[in-house]
Design an enzyme around this catalytic site. Structure first.
Site, PDB file in Angstrom:
ATOM      1  N   GLY A  92      36.914  50.170  35.631  1.00 49.17           N
ATOM      2  CA  GLY A  92      35.670  49.782  36.287  1.00 49.17           C
ATOM      3  C   GLY A  92      35.600  48.279  36.463  1.00 49.17           C
ATOM      4  N   ASP A 113      39.219  50.749  39.793  1.00 48.05           N
ATOM      5  CA  ASP A 113      37.834  51.030  40.180  1.00 48.05           C
ATOM      6  C   ASP A 113      37.832  51.898  41.433  1.00 48.05           C
ATOM      7  OD1 ASP A 113      35.005  50.954  40.318  1.00 48.05           O
ATOM      8  OD2 ASP A 113      34.978  48.900  39.564  1.00 48.05           O
ATOM      9  N   ASP A 117      39.089  57.190  39.889  1.00 48.97           N
ATOM     10  CA  ASP A 117      37.813  57.566  39.281  1.00 48.97           C
ATOM     11  C   ASP A 117      38.001  57.693  37.774  1.00 48.97           C
ATOM     12  OD1 ASP A 117      35.467  58.740  38.416  1.00 48.97           O
ATOM     13  OD2 ASP A 117      35.380  60.216  40.035  1.00 48.97           O
ATOM     14  N   MET A 118      37.303  56.868  37.007  1.00 50.44           N
ATOM     15  CA  MET A 118      37.470  56.872  35.550  1.00 50.44           C
ATOM     16  C   MET A 118      37.010  58.168  34.910  1.00 50.44           C
ATOM     17  SD  MET A 118      34.510  54.100  34.596  1.00 50.44           S
ATOM     18  CE  MET A 118      32.817  54.299  35.183  1.00 50.44           C
ATOM     19  N   LYS A 135      34.178  46.467  30.408  1.00 48.74           N
ATOM     20  CA  LYS A 135      33.223  45.355  30.396  1.00 48.74           C
ATOM     21  C   LYS A 135      31.933  45.752  31.097  1.00 48.74           C
ATOM     22  CE  LYS A 135      34.029  41.961  33.221  1.00 48.74           C
ATOM     23  NZ  LYS A 135      32.948  42.016  34.218  1.00 48.74           N
ATOM     24  N   HIS A 156      27.147  50.752  29.263  1.00 44.86           N
ATOM     25  CA  HIS A 156      25.676  50.702  29.319  1.00 44.86           C
ATOM     26  C   HIS A 156      25.113  51.339  30.587  1.00 44.86           C
ATOM     27  CE1 HIS A 156      24.855  46.722  31.713  1.00 44.86           C
ATOM     28  NE2 HIS A 156      25.896  47.361  32.207  1.00 44.86           N
TER      29      HIS A 156
END
Length: 373
Positions: free
Chosen positions: A217, A240, A260-261, A274, A278
């Site tokens: 990402g 990403d 796609d993670m 990073k 969140h």
């Protein structure tokens, strides 16, 4: 019990002011009620280029500028003849928050004069590659896309649902960015995390010995660009979505890879997450982390860069202020996103198969956390 204090408010008069606890609380309440003014003035000053203008002058001569002089030096020359008067009103508010310094009225100029304070360097538009800039972050936070989402907060509390989706036709933030090129470009310009990475690299030694480093990402790839500049032996893979990589420049030693993670992650000795976790729910975070775990060697690790919320809401604690501000941003702008405590990060690490979670060091508002396999 109150008492009277004679305070000189002008050269010609003295006015009695009542000082007591109730008066002080009332002043605090009035300040809160009008709190919207400061961030909106800050945003407008950034868009106008006021900070860059003041900082450039301070760098050359450390001198003050009048609003008329500032107006004449802005990137876009105002057509409004009242611009200096309006700038003065904006600048005196910023000065009351110690963002700029207000000097004495110049007799020759007939205006107040202003100078950049040191904090201005964190808001310079042209400073992203140096220390990072919060200018774009302010502009994004008060863009209509986010402001419309905040208007849904009450209804989300009462009725449930997703604030961003309510405001934007059911779309989630990252889906929406695929439909709004203007906002997507603005969002991807938010650059203060570069300052966080540079600050962390002053003390963090965890990238020594790493051969292949994957930034999961990683957006436009600037994080890997910074890391690779210090560790040129590292091969960086910036991973990403295609839409995020569309605006990515080239960096020495960094390869941009689309994917796609939530499906899979490229293999590497170590990985960076990073300010990614969140954005997502605990369940989504575990999916991402398990994919990272699968692509790491036995001694591999994920370097998580995230804010850590304190266990208690301490009055006057700037770290708590930032943490809970950011948590509300996640609550309104990212479906299920949130800032997390130490215990919550430890739980994510364990649920994803990592053996331990180590809080290594702090850089500005973020922590460098290692999830070790």
């Amino acid at each position: 019990m109150g008492y009277l204090l004679e305070e000189t408010l002008s050269s010609n008069s003295k006015t009695p002011i009542v000082i007591d606890d109730d008066n002080e609380l009332g002043l605090m309440a009035v300040r809160l009620a009008n709190a919207a003014a400061f961030p909106m003035v800050l945003k407008a000053a950034l868009e106008l280029g006021v900070f860059d203008t003041l900082y450039a002058e301070a760098s050359r001569s450390d001198s003050f500028l009048s609003p008329s002089e500032i107006a004449s030096k802005l990137p876009t020359t105002p057509r409004n003849p009242e611009a200096p008067v309006l700038l003065d009103r904006m600048l005196r508010l910023l000065a009351s928050y110690s963002v700029v310094k207000c000097g004495k009225v110049s007799e020759g100029k007939g205006e107040r004069v202003y100078r950049a304070e040191p904090i201005c360097r964190f808001f310079l538009k042209d400073n992203i590659q140096d220390i990072g800039s919060l200018a774009s972050q302010v502009i994004v936070n008060f863009d209509s896309v986010f402001l419309n989402t905040w208007a849904q907060l009450k209804d989300v509390v009462l009725e449930g649902g997703d604030a961003f989706g309510r405001a934007h036709g059911g779309m989630k933030l990252f889906d929406y960015m695929g439909t709004d090129e203007r906002f997507s470009k603005l969002f991807n310009q938010t650059g203060f995390t570069i300052a966080v990475v540079k600050k962390a690299l002053e003390v963090y030694q965890g990238f020594k010995g790493v051969n292949v480093l994957v930034d999961v990402g990683g957006g436009v790839g600037n994080t890997l660009g910074v890391v690779a500049s210090k560790y040129p032996n590292i091969k960086g893979i910036n991973f990403d979505l295609t839409c995020a990589l569309a605006q990515a420049p080239s960096y020495p030693g960094v390869e941009h890879v689309a994917g796609d993670m939530f499906v899979d992650v490229p293999t590497g000795d170590a990985m960076i997450l990073k300010r990614i976790l969140h954005d997502w729910t605990d369940e989504d975070c575990v999916k991402i982390l398990k994919n990272c775990w699968k692509s790491l060697p036995e001694s591999g690790k994920v370097v998580v860069i995230e804010l850590v919320t304190p266990d208690e809401a301490e009055n006057g604690d700037i770290n708590a202020n930032i943490a809970f501000d950011m948590d509300m941003l996640m609550f309104t702008q990212c479906s299920g996103g949130k800032e997390r405590s130490r215990a919550e990060f430890e739980a994510l690490a364990a649920a994803s198969g990592f053996t331990h979670c180590k809080f290594v060091c702090q850089a500005y508002h973020c922590w460098i956390i290692e999830f070790c396999k």
